[in-house]
Design an enzyme around this catalytic site. Structure first.
Site, mmCIF file in Angstrom:
data_model
loop_
_atom_site.group_PDB
_atom_site.id
_atom_site.type_symbol
_atom_site.label_atom_id
_atom_site.label_comp_id
_atom_site.label_asym_id
_atom_site.label_seq_id
_atom_site.Cartn_x
_atom_site.Cartn_y
_atom_site.Cartn_z
ATOM 1 N N SER A 141 3.084 -17.597 -27.522
ATOM 2 C CA SER A 141 3.318 -18.128 -28.917
ATOM 3 C C SER A 141 4.533 -17.507 -29.401
ATOM 4 O O SER A 141 5.273 -16.739 -28.853
ATOM 5 C CB SER A 141 2.005 -17.303 -29.711
ATOM 6 O OG SER A 141 0.850 -17.604 -29.045
ATOM 7 N N GLU A 146 -10.597 -21.930 -36.584
ATOM 8 C CA GLU A 146 -9.382 -21.616 -35.519
ATOM 9 C C GLU A 146 -10.111 -20.408 -34.641
ATOM 10 O O GLU A 146 -9.357 -20.001 -33.656
ATOM 11 C CB GLU A 146 -8.633 -20.784 -36.421
ATOM 12 C CG GLU A 146 -7.625 -21.692 -37.086
ATOM 13 C CD GLU A 146 -6.450 -20.845 -37.821
ATOM 14 O OE1 GLU A 146 -5.383 -20.635 -37.198
ATOM 15 O OE2 GLU A 146 -6.612 -20.685 -39.028
ATOM 16 N N SER A 173 -3.213 -22.948 -37.747
ATOM 17 C CA SER A 173 -2.986 -23.490 -36.213
ATOM 18 C C SER A 173 -2.951 -24.909 -36.465
ATOM 19 O O SER A 173 -3.324 -25.736 -35.843
ATOM 20 C CB SER A 173 -4.267 -23.192 -35.548
ATOM 21 O OG SER A 173 -4.302 -21.732 -35.412
#
Length: 376
Positions: free
Chosen positions: A344, A24, A204
């Site tokens: 997000s 990530e 993720s």
């Protein structure tokens, strides 16, 4: 002290740490780009520290644009001829920069660390342990909660012990896989299809495969094992996925729950995968607040705080739930360092709840400065 009468030397120094050794790495870089672009520089002095994929700590000179993810650009922290040394213990509190053949240079003290790392070697308690040893305050959960919530197996065990309902699942350890692969695969047969095969300690949506035919299970497990040798297989839940952001309280105040949100995925994505999250924005729609009965919304908010406390979280966490057509609420997972770009889910939920992105950054840093060092 208000921002208007602060001098540069009186601003708390924030080490924004990003990159890291996990898969990530690019997501962490993009998160750092957003935070550094939005942080109030009249209140906080930022020291950007990148960690390369090999684990080298460097003082980053990259711009937010260079750290952002785009369809044609995956950011990465570049190494160099220097590395940053973190002090271990309270006797020496200055960060140092060491270059080959030269005496160490003092980078100076920092007041708080904002560890914007996702996945192993950052979000899993390892970095938190280093910062605890260095007597450095930091944003987010401590060692134990970070480690347990990073592991989707142990996470579910904690949830079940706290009386939270989880969906059916199986665990395939490395020992099981090497000892008897066919038996490990057979253990999944009791789950209803589709199932989702996941690395136990990744995020993720890295390494996750939706399996609609058990003939594809072995390949999905191998794909997950590229990220983690421990694999969790979860039965797909017929229902919606709703998410709630939790923000710690000050002092003895209880944690705060945001409004509840929902991400609707389209554009051919079978689930909310890496491409849908970061590269194909047109395929996802964020609904905050989510359209759901008020009693469901309030119960999710209550359960989110309960899960936050059960996991002994600090600072922040995003809690994800499934809601079935008959309004059963099952907890999916806690993310102790959720995606943190302005778009997000975690910041978007707080924006919908009245806390802007820069205000949220300020609040998290303030909470971190308030936390005591050592055991608490």
């Amino acid at each position: 002290m208000s921002a208007s009468n602060q001098t540069p030397s009186s601003r708390p120094r924030v080490a924004v740490v990003f990159g890291g050794r996990s898969s990530e790495h690019p997501v962490s870089c993009a998160t750092a780009a957003s935070v550094m672009a939005a942080i109030d520089s009249t209140k906080w002095e930022v020291v950007p520290i990148g960690i390369t994929r090999e684990g080298q700590w460097v003082v980053s000179t990259a711009t937010p644009e260079e750290l952002a993810i785009s369809a044609g650009h995956i950011p990465e922290v570049a190494g160099g001829d220097e590395h940053v040394i973190v002090p271990l213990g309270s006797a020496q509190t200055d960060l140092q920069v060491v270059r080959q053949g030269l005496p160490p240079e003092l980078l100076g003290e920092v007041d708080v660390v904002f560890p914007l790392l996702h996945g192993p070697f950052g979000e899993d308690g390892t970095l938190q342990g280093l910062l605890e040893m260095a007597d450095l305050r930091y944003v987010g959960c401590g060692v134990a909660s970070s480690a347990m919530m990073m592991d989707k197996h142990h996470m579910k065990v904690i949830f079940e012990a706290a009386g939270l309902e989880v969906g059916p699942y199986r665990v395939i350890t490395d020992r099981m896989w090497r000892a008897d692969r066919q038996q490990a695969l057979a253990s999944v047969e009791g789950l209803e299809l589709p199932v989702f095969v996941k690395p136990a300690r990744a995020g993720s949506s890295m390494g996750i495969t939706r399996v609609d035919d058990l003939a594809d299970l072995e390949q999905a497990v191998e794909a997950a094992r590229e990220h983690d040798l421990k694999v969790v297989v979860e039965q797909g839940i017929d229902g919606r996925e709703l998410e709630c952001a939790v923000l710690d309280g000050h002092g003895a105040e209880p944690p705060r729950a945001s409004t509840v949100g929902e991400i609707v995925v389209s554009g051919g994505h079978g689930f909310y995968d890496f491409e849908a999250k970061y590269l194909d924005e047109s395929s996802t729609t964020l609904s905050a607040p989510a359209e759901a009965p008020e009693q469901v919304i309030e119960e999710i908010r209550r359960l989110a705080v309960h899960a936050f406390d059960a996991a002994d979280c600090e600072g922040l966490a995003r809690v994800d739930f499934f809601v079935t057509p008959d309004e059963r609420i099952l907890i999916n997972e806690i993310n102790t360092m959720p995606g943190f770009t302005p778009y997000s889910m975690y910041p978007a939920l707080w924006a919908a709840s009245g806390i802007s992105y820069p205000e949220l950054i300020d609040e998290l840093l303030t909470l971190a400065l308030e936390r005591p060092l050592g055991l608490r």
